[in-house]
Design a protein around this motif. Structure first.
Motif, PDB file in Angstrom:
ATOM      1  N   LEU A 341       1.137  -1.443   0.275  1.00 48.81           N
ATOM      2  CA  LEU A 341      -0.433   0.006  -0.592  1.00 48.81           C
ATOM      3  C   LEU A 341       1.017   1.621   0.108  1.00 48.81           C
ATOM      4  N   MET A 344       2.483   1.445  -3.465  1.00 45.14           N
ATOM      5  CA  MET A 344       1.365   2.308  -4.273  1.00 45.14           C
ATOM      6  C   MET A 344       1.467   4.104  -4.422  1.00 45.14           C
ATOM      7  N   THR A 345       1.349   3.732  -3.083  1.00 48.41           N
ATOM      8  CA  THR A 345       0.817   5.079  -2.438  1.00 48.41           C
ATOM      9  C   THR A 345       2.421   5.949  -3.351  1.00 48.41           C
ATOM     10  N   ARG A 353      -6.966   0.663  -9.407  1.00 47.00           N
ATOM     11  CA  ARG A 353      -5.880  -0.507  -9.436  1.00 47.00           C
ATOM     12  C   ARG A 353      -4.738  -0.857  -8.164  1.00 47.00           C
ATOM     13  N   LYS A 354      -5.247   0.038  -6.778  1.00 48.45           N
ATOM     14  CA  LYS A 354      -5.136  -0.012  -5.799  1.00 48.45           C
ATOM     15  C   LYS A 354      -6.000  -1.151  -5.125  1.00 48.45           C
ATOM     16  N   ARG A 358      -5.120  -5.371  -4.182  1.00 48.85           N
ATOM     17  CA  ARG A 358      -5.400  -5.897  -3.218  1.00 48.85           C
ATOM     18  C   ARG A 358      -6.554  -7.165  -3.390  1.00 48.85           C
TER      19      ARG A 358
END
Length: 376
Positions: A341, A344-345, A353-354, A358
């Motif tokens: 996470l 990706m941030t 897409r997050k 997940r």
């Protein structure tokens, strides 16, 4: 349990290193002091909730309401502080008590009425989400009035000074050495097999190095984040409960075989209710940290956190069928989730897409659990 976990240790470590290497190459700021400090805070929040999920998964249950509960309990404390001007410690105490009582009642309903935990907690997810929005009146409620600091806001903004961090680390290492030597002595006195001295020393040495590395890394930016200390306390309690108490043995027994546990005289109802009560306390703590980290209660606080907690547990070797798992595996699983996470941030990955990432991680984690369960 130990054989399965040993089998999974290496793949988890390799996956974690690969994830960190990927994000470090794609985004050099990933290994920056500031981001690593933020990563520790994010890890602490996710892993704390995962510790509570471990208590629920061990006897073969599940809690899908945890994420909504995180928002609700954090929102209750925020409203009490901001709108009713209650002192932060009192507001947090009320929220904590609500968490314990609500989850205790939910656990009692599940076991006394023989309701599937999946259905009850799924319904509770919707109920808690609705109550959360009603409590905050669909508005943003700050954790501290007028931008001031209080105990609530300090949960994720306070950093333990580096000097105190080293003292705490030294005390922790000494405590671990004392505990290991005492346990070894007791096993020898009762004629039980013990670990080789060299292996025991290496285990303690690696643990001490990990603790020192943690203090060294966090010391590069302000100091040790308070959430990491909260996670440490919760982890120690959950470890002690699951590995050194009758309650822990009962949790594993129920998850291994409910019928055999019942025949053996395990107090099944009381054990499951105790697990849900512990989950309620941990949901409250997570709710306070997550809300403080966001700076205020909003309608999105806690969204999907129950899925991250389940994924962290399953990645770390906890069986969805119960009876298998430990705190070290949960910590490793939570670290993988937090790194994903956070990375990706940093890379400005779009929210859609997050969600996909997940979902893929959750499916792969459950698939791994099912494959390992078939081999047993």
């Amino acid at each position: 349990m130990s054989k399965t976990y040993s089998f999974r240790e290496l793949p988890i470590a390799i996956a974690l290193l690969a994830i960190c290497a990927f994000f470090a190459i794609k985004e050099p700021a990933f290994l920056g002091a500031r981001n690593l400090s933020m990563l520790v805070t994010e890890l602490s929040i996710t892993a704390t909730l995962a510790m509570g999920m471990l208590l629920i998964l061990l006897p073969g249950h599940i809690d899908l309401s945890a994420g909504s509960g995180v928002g609700l309990l954090g929102g209750i404390a925020s409203v009490l502080v901001f709108h009713y001007h209650l002192p932060a410690p009192a507001a947090l105490g009320v929220g904590f008590l609500c968490g314990v009582l609500i989850w205790m009642a939910m656990g009692a309903f599940i076991v006394c009425e023989r309701m599937p935990a999946f259905i009850v907690t799924l319904g509770a997810l919707l109920i808690f989400k609705g109550l959360f929005w009603l409590v905050i009146d669909n508005a943003t409620v700050p954790v501290a009035p007028g931008g001031q600091s209080n105990l609530y806001s300090l949960l994720t903004t306070y950093y333990l000074p580096v000097q105190l961090g080293w003292l705490l680390a030294a005390g922790l290492v000494l405590a671990l050495v004392f505990t290991a030597l005492s346990a070894r002595k007791r096993r020898l006195e009762h004629g039980f097999a013990v670990e080789d001295k060299e292996m025991a020393f290496m285990r303690l040495f690696i643990t001490a190095q990990a603790i020192a590395l943690f203090v060294l890394v966090t010391g590069q930016f302000r100091g040790i984040p308070l959430p990491s200390l909260i996670l440490g306390g919760v982890t120690l309690i959950v470890y002690a409960v699951t590995q050194h108490t009758a309650l822990g043995r009962h949790l594993y027994a129920i998850g291994g075989s409910a019928e055999a546990a019942l025949i053996s005289g395990v107090p099944m109802k009381r054990t499951v209710i105790a697990a849900y009560s512990g989950m309620g306390a941990i949901v409250a703590l997570t709710g306070f940290m997550q809300t403080a980290y966001a700076g205020s209660s909003t309608t999105t606080v806690g969204d999907l956190m129950e899925l991250d907690a389940v994924a962290a547990c399953v990645i770390g070797g906890v069986s969805l069928r119960g009876g298998r798992g430990n705190v070290l595996g949960v910590l490793l699983g939570a670290l993988i989730i937090a790194c994903l996470l956070n990375g990706m941030t940093l890379m400005s990955v779009p929210p859609e897409r997050k969600f996909i990432a997940r979902g893929v991680v959750l499916i792969l984690a459950v698939w791994m659990d099912m494959r390992l369960s078939r081999k047993q």
